[in-house]
Scaffold this motif. Structure first.
Motif, short mmCIF file in Angstrom:
data_model
loop_
_atom_site.label_atom_id
_atom_site.label_comp_id
_atom_site.label_asym_id
_atom_site.label_seq_id
_atom_site.Cartn_x
_atom_site.Cartn_y
_atom_site.Cartn_z
N ILE A 102 1.28 20.16 16.89
CA ILE A 102 0.59 19.00 16.31
C ILE A 102 -0.30 19.49 15.18
N SER A 103 -0.65 18.59 14.27
CA SER A 103 -1.55 18.94 13.17
C SER A 103 -2.61 17.85 13.06
N CYS A 104 -3.89 18.26 12.98
CA CYS A 104 -5.00 17.30 12.97
C CYS A 104 -5.99 17.63 11.87
N ILE A 105 -6.60 16.59 11.32
CA ILE A 105 -7.60 16.74 10.26
C ILE A 105 -8.85 17.44 10.80
N ASN A 106 -9.27 18.51 10.10
CA ASN A 106 -10.43 19.27 10.58
C ASN A 106 -11.72 18.45 10.64
N ALA A 107 -11.86 17.46 9.74
CA ALA A 107 -13.09 16.67 9.71
C ALA A 107 -13.18 15.70 10.90
N GLY A 131 -6.68 24.71 6.32
CA GLY A 131 -7.53 24.14 5.27
C GLY A 131 -7.98 22.75 5.67
N SER A 132 -7.28 21.71 5.17
CA SER A 132 -7.65 20.34 5.54
C SER A 132 -7.39 20.07 7.02
N HIS A 133 -6.37 20.73 7.58
CA HIS A 133 -5.92 20.47 8.95
C HIS A 133 -5.91 21.76 9.77
N THR A 134 -5.84 21.58 11.09
CA THR A 134 -5.51 22.71 11.98
C THR A 134 -4.22 22.37 12.71
N ALA A 135 -3.31 23.34 12.76
CA ALA A 135 -2.07 23.16 13.52
C ALA A 135 -2.28 23.80 14.89
N PHE A 136 -1.89 23.08 15.93
CA PHE A 136 -2.00 23.59 17.30
C PHE A 136 -0.61 23.66 17.91
N LEU A 157 -11.01 10.53 6.16
CA LEU A 157 -10.18 10.36 7.35
C LEU A 157 -8.85 11.08 7.24
N CYS A 158 -8.18 10.99 6.08
CA CYS A 158 -6.83 11.56 6.00
C CYS A 158 -6.72 12.68 4.98
#
Ligand code: FE
Length: 213
Positions: free
Chosen positions: A52-57, A132-137, A200-201
């Motif tokens: 999954i990939s989620c926005i770090n903010a 960067g903008s996101h983290t992949a888990f 948000l995105c």
């Protein structure tokens, strides 16, 4: 998701990638939160792993990094815009997104939702990569359930069918704000800074459209 400055970079090229729409929930030290993500794929089957990939903010991402576990509901085509709006277009830092929503807790005390979902996964994280903008888990699946036989919602159907169309533009009117065309986030103010990134995105100012007074 984004663009670089070298070579031809047509943002519309990214629109042809296919995605689903998912509700990602986690909890840490009594704080629970959930957000909408569009990136989840199965990347291995022995052991069974999802990426999954989620926005770090996002507040959910912050909690997820601490909890190391989540539930993921695959949203289906009966899902309403109001449901997505509740989880996707406000921050859990200012509101309890579960306030008026029916939810259950799994054995890790992580909330999950069965409404509007065709499948449900309970997972624990085994790898993470900061992008960067996101983290992949990468996460191992502890439990997988089919909840309904409704067709899964695609991100493109969310964008083209489910999400309300903006009210008629009125070029004669004064601009009172800017709306992110990707996620619906609203920036209040007449002038949107050119280097603005959606909180948000993560999309740039070029993905915003004016809201007229
Ligand atoms: Fe946005």
């Amino acid at each position: 998701m984004g663009a670089s400055e070298n070579g031809v970079m047509d943002n519309k090229a990214f629109y042809n990638l296919t995605y689903g729409v998912f509700l990602l929930s986690t909890a840490f030290e009594g704080k629970k939160n959930a957000c909408i993500i569009n990136t989840c794929i199965q990347v291995a089957n022995s052991p069974t792993r999802l990426l999954i990939s989620c926005i770090n903010a996002n507040y959910t991402t912050e909690l997820l990094k601490k909890s190391g576990a989540f539930t993921l509901s695959v949203l289906d085509n009966t899902c309403t815009f109001d449901f997505i709006k509740n989880f996707g277009l406000q921050s859990g830092r200012n509101a309890d997104k579960f306030d008026s929503i029916e939810f259950k807790l799994n054995s890790n005390k992580i909330p999950y939702i069965e409404t509007y979902a065709s499948s449900l996964f309970s997972c624990h994280i085994v790898e993470k990569m900061d992008l960067g903008s996101h983290t992949a888990f990468v996460a191992e699946v502890d439990e997988a359930k089919v909840l309904s036989h409704n067709t899964a919602l695609t991100y493109s159907d969310y964008q083209n069918k489910l999400k309300p169309k903006p009210a008629n533009a009125n070029p004669a009117g004064k601009i009172k704000g800017w709306r992110c065309k990707i996620c619906g986030y609203v920036f209040d103010g007449e002038k949107l800074p050119a280097d603005f990134l959606c909180p948000l995105c993560g999309h740039p100012a070029s993905d915003f459209e004016p809201i007229y007074a």
